[in-house]
Write a protein that holds these residues in place. Structure first.
Motif, mmCIF file in Angstrom:
data_model
loop_
_atom_site.group_PDB
_atom_site.id
_atom_site.type_symbol
_atom_site.label_atom_id
_atom_site.label_comp_id
_atom_site.label_asym_id
_atom_site.label_seq_id
_atom_site.Cartn_x
_atom_site.Cartn_y
_atom_site.Cartn_z
ATOM 1 N N VAL A 130 0.728 -1.199 -0.061
ATOM 2 C CA VAL A 130 -0.171 -0.136 -0.013
ATOM 3 C C VAL A 130 0.742 1.319 0.158
ATOM 4 O O VAL A 130 0.680 2.261 -0.744
ATOM 5 C CB VAL A 130 -0.937 -0.072 1.138
ATOM 6 N N SER A 131 2.112 1.256 0.762
ATOM 7 C CA SER A 131 2.950 2.301 0.720
ATOM 8 C C SER A 131 3.453 2.785 -0.491
ATOM 9 O O SER A 131 3.745 3.738 -1.047
ATOM 10 C CB SER A 131 3.946 2.226 1.934
ATOM 11 N N ARG A 132 3.840 1.937 -1.297
ATOM 12 C CA ARG A 132 4.418 1.970 -2.461
ATOM 13 C C ARG A 132 3.388 2.441 -3.669
ATOM 14 O O ARG A 132 3.433 3.469 -4.291
ATOM 15 C CB ARG A 132 4.935 0.546 -3.124
ATOM 16 N N VAL A 133 2.122 2.143 -3.536
ATOM 17 C CA VAL A 133 1.219 2.533 -4.416
ATOM 18 C C VAL A 133 0.722 4.091 -3.936
ATOM 19 O O VAL A 133 0.730 5.006 -4.750
ATOM 20 C CB VAL A 133 -0.328 1.633 -4.111
ATOM 21 N N ASP A 134 0.947 4.329 -2.689
ATOM 22 C CA ASP A 134 0.481 5.742 -2.078
ATOM 23 C C ASP A 134 1.597 6.584 -2.792
ATOM 24 O O ASP A 134 1.599 7.657 -3.217
ATOM 25 C CB ASP A 134 0.420 5.653 -0.618
ATOM 26 N N ARG A 135 2.957 6.206 -2.707
ATOM 27 C CA ARG A 135 4.008 7.018 -3.186
ATOM 28 C C ARG A 135 3.959 7.491 -4.331
ATOM 29 O O ARG A 135 4.011 8.509 -5.126
ATOM 30 C CB ARG A 135 5.236 6.156 -2.584
ATOM 31 N N LEU A 136 3.516 6.167 -5.019
ATOM 32 C CA LEU A 136 3.583 6.337 -6.799
ATOM 33 C C LEU A 136 2.303 7.415 -7.223
ATOM 34 O O LEU A 136 2.250 8.294 -8.020
ATOM 35 C CB LEU A 136 3.412 5.168 -7.455
ATOM 36 N N LEU A 137 1.261 7.186 -6.254
ATOM 37 C CA LEU A 137 0.266 8.361 -6.697
ATOM 38 C C LEU A 137 0.565 9.531 -6.200
ATOM 39 O O LEU A 137 0.237 10.562 -6.914
ATOM 40 C CB LEU A 137 -1.200 7.819 -5.629
ATOM 41 N N ARG A 138 1.249 9.831 -5.147
ATOM 42 C CA ARG A 138 1.625 11.162 -4.918
ATOM 43 C C ARG A 138 2.777 11.731 -5.766
ATOM 44 O O ARG A 138 2.787 13.113 -6.049
ATOM 45 C CB ARG A 138 2.038 11.181 -3.480
#
Length: 117
Positions: A30-38
């Motif tokens: 989830v953290s990687r997806v969050d980083r990529l979205l941001r």
């Protein structure tokens, strides 16, 4: 320090931190997806639930694709899933074929320029 207070501090267990993937019971990060979205320029503001939901959707899609590819490999009497099995699984499933066809996610059309009054 009194002995009673010292024993109370020893009994208190330290709470371990859990990742967002573990809390949501997901395998994808989830953290990687969050980083990529941001990092992307898609949205200025994101809810804290947005990366969790997107990760769950991605995990669901990948699980279905791998399940169909595994069945395709079994029908070809193979043990391992190859890229050809994944491709055949996407071609044979109507919903996935429509999802991954070219042009399924088109770019939004530019808004027409309105003349100033």
């Amino acid at each position: 320090m009194s002995p009673r207070r010292h024993l109370w501090n020893c009994r208190r267990s330290r709470r371990h931190s859990l990742s967002r993937s573990t809390r949501a019971e997901l395998q994808f990060p989830v953290s990687r997806v969050d980083r990529l979205l941001r990092e992307g320029q898609g949205a200025y503001r994101l809810s804290s639930a947005t990366p969790v939901f997107l990760t769950a959707v991605l995990e669901y899609l990948i699980a279905n694709i791998l399940d169909l590819a595994g069945k395709e490999a079994c029908t070809n009497h193979r043990v391992r899933i190859s890229p050809e099995h994944v491709e055949m699984a996407l071609i044979n499933n109507e919903n996935l074929r429509r999802l991954f066809q070219p042009g399924a996610f088109s770019q939004p059309a530019a808004s027409p320029h309105l003349p100033e009054k």
